[in-house]
Design an enzyme around this catalytic site. Sequence first.
Site, PDB file in Angstrom:
ATOM      1  N   ASP A 126       8.889  16.004   9.614  1.00  0.00           N
ATOM      2  CA  ASP A 126       8.407  16.031   8.165  1.00  0.00           C
ATOM      3  C   ASP A 126       7.126  16.137   8.599  1.00  0.00           C
ATOM      4  O   ASP A 126       6.268  15.430   7.474  1.00  0.00           O
ATOM      5  CB  ASP A 126       9.152  15.147   7.582  1.00  0.00           C
ATOM      6  CG  ASP A 126       9.036  14.377   6.050  1.00  0.00           C
ATOM      7  OD1 ASP A 126       9.018  15.770   5.428  1.00  0.00           O
ATOM      8  OD2 ASP A 126       9.013  13.345   5.591  1.00  0.00           O
ATOM      9  N   LYS A 173       5.802  -2.688   8.210  1.00  0.00           N
ATOM     10  CA  LYS A 173       6.522  -2.113   7.139  1.00  0.00           C
ATOM     11  C   LYS A 173       7.634  -2.749   6.994  1.00  0.00           C
ATOM     12  O   LYS A 173       8.050  -3.405   8.619  1.00  0.00           O
ATOM     13  CB  LYS A 173       6.666  -0.418   7.840  1.00  0.00           C
ATOM     14  CG  LYS A 173       7.934   0.307   7.417  1.00  0.00           C
ATOM     15  CD  LYS A 173       7.851   1.679   8.258  1.00  0.00           C
ATOM     16  CE  LYS A 173       8.424   2.957   6.704  1.00  0.00           C
ATOM     17  NZ  LYS A 173       8.195   4.136   7.042  1.00  0.00           N
ATOM     18  N   GLY A 218       8.075   4.085   0.629  1.00  0.00           N
ATOM     19  CA  GLY A 218       8.743   5.197   0.866  1.00  0.00           C
ATOM     20  C   GLY A 218      11.013   4.543   1.211  1.00  0.00           C
ATOM     21  O   GLY A 218      11.472   3.542   0.769  1.00  0.00           O
ATOM     22  N   VAL A 274       5.441  -0.678   2.793  1.00  0.00           N
ATOM     23  CA  VAL A 274       4.085  -0.774   3.917  1.00  0.00           C
ATOM     24  C   VAL A 274       3.481  -2.014   2.804  1.00  0.00           C
ATOM     25  O   VAL A 274       2.894  -1.325   1.788  1.00  0.00           O
ATOM     26  CB  VAL A 274       3.741   0.321   4.035  1.00  0.00           C
ATOM     27  CG1 VAL A 274       2.417   0.242   5.463  1.00  0.00           C
ATOM     28  CG2 VAL A 274       4.752   1.415   4.449  1.00  0.00           C
ATOM     29  N   ILE A 324       0.856  -1.201  -0.196  1.00  0.00           N
ATOM     30  CA  ILE A 324      -0.082   0.253  -0.011  1.00  0.00           C
ATOM     31  C   ILE A 324       0.729   1.256   0.023  1.00  0.00           C
ATOM     32  O   ILE A 324       0.272   2.647   0.202  1.00  0.00           O
ATOM     33  CB  ILE A 324      -0.979   0.032   1.122  1.00  0.00           C
ATOM     34  CG1 ILE A 324      -0.196  -0.347   2.303  1.00  0.00           C
ATOM     35  CG2 ILE A 324      -2.322  -1.193   0.802  1.00  0.00           C
ATOM     36  CD1 ILE A 324      -1.009   0.055   3.309  1.00  0.00           C
ATOM     37  N   GLY A 325       2.459   0.986  -0.043  1.00  0.00           N
ATOM     38  CA  GLY A 325       2.741   1.999   0.107  1.00  0.00           C
ATOM     39  C   GLY A 325       4.223   1.583  -0.429  1.00  0.00           C
ATOM     40  O   GLY A 325       5.030   1.030   0.355  1.00  0.00           O
ATOM     41  N   PHE A 330      12.446   4.108   3.466  1.00  0.00           N
ATOM     42  CA  PHE A 330      13.413   3.134   4.416  1.00  0.00           C
ATOM     43  C   PHE A 330      12.369   2.191   4.271  1.00  0.00           C
ATOM     44  O   PHE A 330      13.205   0.838   5.125  1.00  0.00           O
ATOM     45  CB  PHE A 330      13.465   3.833   5.499  1.00  0.00           C
ATOM     46  CG  PHE A 330      14.447   4.554   5.848  1.00  0.00           C
ATOM     47  CD1 PHE A 330      15.862   4.423   5.351  1.00  0.00           C
ATOM     48  CD2 PHE A 330      13.994   6.152   5.624  1.00  0.00           C
ATOM     49  CE1 PHE A 330      16.221   6.089   5.123  1.00  0.00           C
ATOM     50  CE2 PHE A 330      15.030   7.633   6.131  1.00  0.00           C
ATOM     51  CZ  PHE A 330      15.842   7.651   5.464  1.00  0.00           C
TER      52      PHE A 330
END
Length: 274
Positions: free
Chosen positions: A149, A53, A30, A35, A27-28, A32
């Site tokens: 962030d 994650k 990034g 997810v 679903i995501g 690092f």
Amino acid sequence: MKRSIKEEDEEYSLLWGELSWCRGPMIGQGAFGSVYRAELKKPRAFGSVVAVKLADPLKANSLMWETKVLDALQGCPHVIQTFGADTTETTNGVVLYNVLLEFSLGGSLADLIVKSGFHGLSEGVVRKHTKSLLLGLKHIHAHGFVHCDLKPDNHQNVYIYGVQEAFSDVWALGCTVLIMLTGTVPWTTITGSKEYESLMSQIGSGSVPDIPDEISKAAPDFLRCCFGKNLMDRMTADALLDHPFLVGLDETDSYSHVQLSRDLVSPLLYSGLI
């Protein structure tokens, strides 16, 4: 835990942790880690769906640090909760470090802004989300961390802080509130290095982005309290909770990530935790 990242590749827990789970779709993604949505084999009080994650264990220092920080921040309904970590191995020998996190079904603030057609959210809704963000920041700062962030599509990235860094969170909060109100990012879109240098110069000199006229009298003052150039002029997260912009909101008048998922269930995709 048994499930695959790829359909043909089964995955097993090496730790036999307390939570048994099955990995679902990504679903995501990034810098690092990636997810995934995951299902618990035995539902708990917080439900049966979690976000997982993952990272390569040899490159998981940032994710392991993130886990320790979230463990230290447990107990606040305005900060994503963590349910522990697990190390898994696929049948083809790939070892993965996984962190189990609260799944925010309602999506991120960026999702809501997109859903608005980039026209922005109503001021009443913005006030509630702003209070939720401030309660989360107050909790994070009180434990010696800073977000670093803060933006509509990000729920995490927490670091140890100094006073100046904590005030940078407040500046970022002001930008986030302005985006919620207008549906667009502050300042002109940057297309080149000279424009970027010009923008950094404006920000450094204390320039405040354009604030719309069609908002309440308290809203512009709230934003200016976030954008103050001098730290002494910029209010803390705790102090901003008492600003007139948020007057009249009690503890139930703020959207935690849990309330967001319950009250705004829709086709929105979860995009935080990246």
